[in-house]
Design a protein around this motif. Structure first.
Motif, mmCIF file in Angstrom:
data_model
loop_
_atom_site.group_PDB
_atom_site.id
_atom_site.type_symbol
_atom_site.label_atom_id
_atom_site.label_comp_id
_atom_site.label_asym_id
_atom_site.label_seq_id
_atom_site.Cartn_x
_atom_site.Cartn_y
_atom_site.Cartn_z
ATOM 1 N N GLU A 87 3.814 14.274 74.984
ATOM 2 C CA GLU A 87 4.784 13.266 74.557
ATOM 3 C C GLU A 87 4.091 11.946 74.237
ATOM 4 O O GLU A 87 4.349 11.321 73.201
ATOM 5 N N LEU A 88 3.206 11.534 75.126
ATOM 6 C CA LEU A 88 2.489 10.277 74.911
ATOM 7 C C LEU A 88 1.562 10.360 73.707
ATOM 8 O O LEU A 88 1.415 9.392 72.950
ATOM 9 N N ASP A 89 0.953 11.520 73.506
ATOM 10 C CA ASP A 89 0.078 11.688 72.342
ATOM 11 C C ASP A 89 0.873 11.604 71.044
ATOM 12 O O ASP A 89 0.387 11.080 70.035
ATOM 13 N N PHE A 90 2.093 12.123 71.067
ATOM 14 C CA PHE A 90 2.933 12.046 69.874
ATOM 15 C C PHE A 90 3.279 10.587 69.577
ATOM 16 O O PHE A 90 3.228 10.139 68.425
ATOM 17 N N GLU B 189 -7.397 15.989 68.527
ATOM 18 C CA GLU B 189 -7.961 15.973 67.183
ATOM 19 C C GLU B 189 -7.430 17.121 66.329
ATOM 20 O O GLU B 189 -7.259 16.980 65.116
ATOM 21 N N ASP B 190 -7.180 18.279 66.957
ATOM 22 C CA ASP B 190 -6.695 19.436 66.202
ATOM 23 C C ASP B 190 -5.212 19.317 65.864
ATOM 24 O O ASP B 190 -4.787 19.664 64.756
ATOM 25 N N ILE B 191 -4.428 18.846 66.803
ATOM 26 C CA ILE B 191 -2.980 18.801 66.604
ATOM 27 C C ILE B 191 -2.557 17.541 65.854
ATOM 28 O O ILE B 191 -1.837 17.599 64.863
ATOM 29 N N ARG C 131 1.565 7.998 70.489
ATOM 30 C CA ARG C 131 0.324 7.346 70.060
ATOM 31 C C ARG C 131 0.044 7.632 68.587
ATOM 32 O O ARG C 131 -0.377 6.743 67.834
ATOM 33 N N PHE C 132 0.294 8.868 68.153
ATOM 34 C CA PHE C 132 0.104 9.243 66.750
ATOM 35 C C PHE C 132 0.999 8.400 65.846
ATOM 36 O O PHE C 132 0.559 7.877 64.816
ATOM 37 N N LEU C 133 2.267 8.270 66.221
ATOM 38 C CA LEU C 133 3.211 7.510 65.403
ATOM 39 C C LEU C 133 2.803 6.039 65.304
ATOM 40 O O LEU C 133 2.866 5.430 64.230
ATOM 41 N N LEU C 134 2.395 5.458 66.409
ATOM 42 C CA LEU C 134 1.987 4.049 66.403
ATOM 43 C C LEU C 134 0.692 3.837 65.626
ATOM 44 O O LEU C 134 0.513 2.815 64.951
ATOM 45 N N LEU C 135 -0.186 4.816 65.693
ATOM 46 C CA LEU C 135 -1.508 4.678 65.081
ATOM 47 C C LEU C 135 -1.465 4.786 63.564
ATOM 48 O O LEU C 135 -2.270 4.155 62.865
ATOM 49 N N TYR C 136 -0.499 5.565 63.033
ATOM 50 C CA TYR C 136 -0.483 5.824 61.589
ATOM 51 C C TYR C 136 0.802 5.334 60.908
ATOM 52 O O TYR C 136 1.198 5.861 59.873
ATOM 53 N N SER C 137 1.452 4.333 61.491
ATOM 54 C CA SER C 137 2.665 3.755 60.891
ATOM 55 C C SER C 137 2.467 2.253 60.695
ATOM 56 O O SER C 137 2.914 1.443 61.513
ATOM 57 N N PRO C 138 1.810 1.858 59.621
ATOM 58 C CA PRO C 138 1.452 0.442 59.429
ATOM 59 C C PRO C 138 2.627 -0.483 59.124
ATOM 60 O O PRO C 138 2.479 -1.703 59.214
#
Length: 428
Positions: free
Chosen positions: A376-379, A350-352, A381-388
């Motif tokens: 690496e996996l969190d990065f 949540e912070d990063i 996940r971030f890209l997939l979650l916020y790239s519509p």
């Protein structure tokens, strides 16, 4: 059949003949003089002269000094007989048996001749045991449009104010003082392309050029600053100074925010490649969540980073959140490095990986050399979650990565229904 009909090659238009000769080496072009009277001196008017290993033929057992002598005589002969303008002069001993044997006096003589012929494109790719001192006569050659120097030393005269028509400058293994370099750049009002590779004489690069559009910097530099570079669109950076983590940390001491300094005058940047350990430089100091001035024209970003370093991750996230129109993103994981930043107590999703103010417009993502760590996996996940509008993500891990990585990637939720995640395993 008339003589005119039989000699069709002489009836070719001049521009066709010129185009044909431009595809040949100097040696081959000279041989065309036997074709007909019209071709006899045609080779001697060619505006582009390239002298390399194709200019001389030698027996396998021939002494390199003999070959070098042939090469020098060939250059002298062509320059003596050449008529008309010389737009380009390139000389290279790369791949030659006589590499490093061309004398300074020969090169001095050729450059003096070329400056009197209003040369436009000069490329010196010659190896010397010691850096070749560029003669002062070159600095008075205001006809230069392109200058490419290798293994040389630049010491302009005090009255030198720059090249008024220079559009492209490439320096590789060149020694030049900081003031001389900055005067050269700022004093060349038409300069559009700058390439620096292993240049020494200074460690901090300051580029002041309102016309510059492309910059490629590779070498042992400690920092880069841009000033009045409103047209700069493409930047490639590879700072080898940061290969040593201890050296890099000493450079960071007392700095405020390298990210803010670096992007302060890059308002129109379109493509940015940050290679090797260079992200360490940008991540130094305070890393903002987002740049104060967004990079609205940035559409391509390539970065090499250490996923064990949260500061580097934060710097990359800052760039992503500051580039609202970014479409292509390439990310390369560096070899694991020792760091105290990534711990169970300090690491928090949540912070990063906080939600960006604006959703990312990424369409193509490529991630290489990951090993399946949590960061690496969190990065990903971030890209997939916020790239519509994401269309394709290619993930290419290191060899022998754990098979669970594929399962993890499949399970990640995607904001884009069209997003295709392609897993490319390296050949063992």
């Amino acid at each position: 059949m008339t003589d005119k009909e039989s000699d069709r090659i002489s009836c070719l238009p001049d521009h066709i003949i010129d185009h044909f000769l431009s595809r040949l080496s100097i040696k081959e072009a000279g041989r065309t003089s036997v074709l007909s009277n019209k071709w006899r001196k045609k080779w001697s008017t060619q505006p582009d002269l390239v002298f390399d290993k194709q200019c001389v033929s030698a027996a396998v057992s021939e002494d390199p000094s003999v070959i070098e002598n042939k090469f020098v005589r060939t250059v002298d002969h062509v320059l003596l007989l050449h008529s008309g303008p010389i737009n380009k002069f390139k000389i290279s001993d790369f791949g030659c048996d006589f590499i490093g044997m061309i004398s300074v006096a020969d090169v001095d003589r050729w450059i003096l001749h070329l400056t009197r012929r209003s040369i436009k494109n000069l490329e010196l790719d010659i190896w010397f045991e010691q850096r070749y001192n560029i003669p002062w006569c070159l600095f008075s050659c205001q006809s230069l449009h392109h200058l490419n120097l290798f293994c040389s030393s630049l010491k302009p005269p005090a009255m030198f104010e720059g090249f008024m028509n220079l559009k492209s400058l490439q320096l590789e293994q060149v020694t030049v003082a900081k003031d001389a370099f900055e005067n050269l750049i700022s004093g060349s009002p038409l300069l559009e392309k700058l390439v620096l590779k292993k240049v020494d004489g200074f460690t901090q690069i300051n580029i002041h050029s309102p016309s510059i559009k492309y910059v490629d910097i590779r070498g042992n530099f400690e920092g880069i600053s841009f000033d009045n570079t409103s047209q700069l669109a493409k930047v490639f950076v590879n700072l080898s100074s940061y290969l040593n983590s201890e050296t890099g940390q000493s450079m960071f001491h007392g700095c405020s925010s390298n990210l803010l300094k670096f992007f302060d005058h890059l308002h129109n940047i379109q493509s940015l490649l940050i290679a090797s350990y260079s992200i360490k430089y940008l991540a130094a100091g305070v890393v903002p969540v987002k740049l104060p001035t967004l990079c609205i024209n940035l559409t391509f970003l390539s970065i090499c980073l250490n996923f064990n370093d949260l500061t580097e991750i934060s710097a990359v996230l800052c760039l992503l959140k500051s580039s609202p129109n970014l479409q292509t993103f390439k990310m390369f994981a560096r070899l694991k490095e020792e760091t105290d930043l990534l711990t169970h107590t300090s690491y928090c999703w949540e912070d990063i990986f906080s939600e960006p103010d604006m959703l990312l417009k990424l369409q193509h993502v490529e991630i290489q050399d990951i090993s399946g760590t949590k960061s690496e996996l969190d990065f990903i996940r971030f890209l997939l979650l916020y790239s519509p509008v994401l269309k394709k993500m290619i993930v290419e891990p290191v060899e022998n990565v754990k098979p669970e990585l594929i399962t993890e990637l499949i399970r990640f939720r995607r904001a884009s229904e069209q997003a295709e995640v392609i897993y490319k395993a390296k050949d063992s």
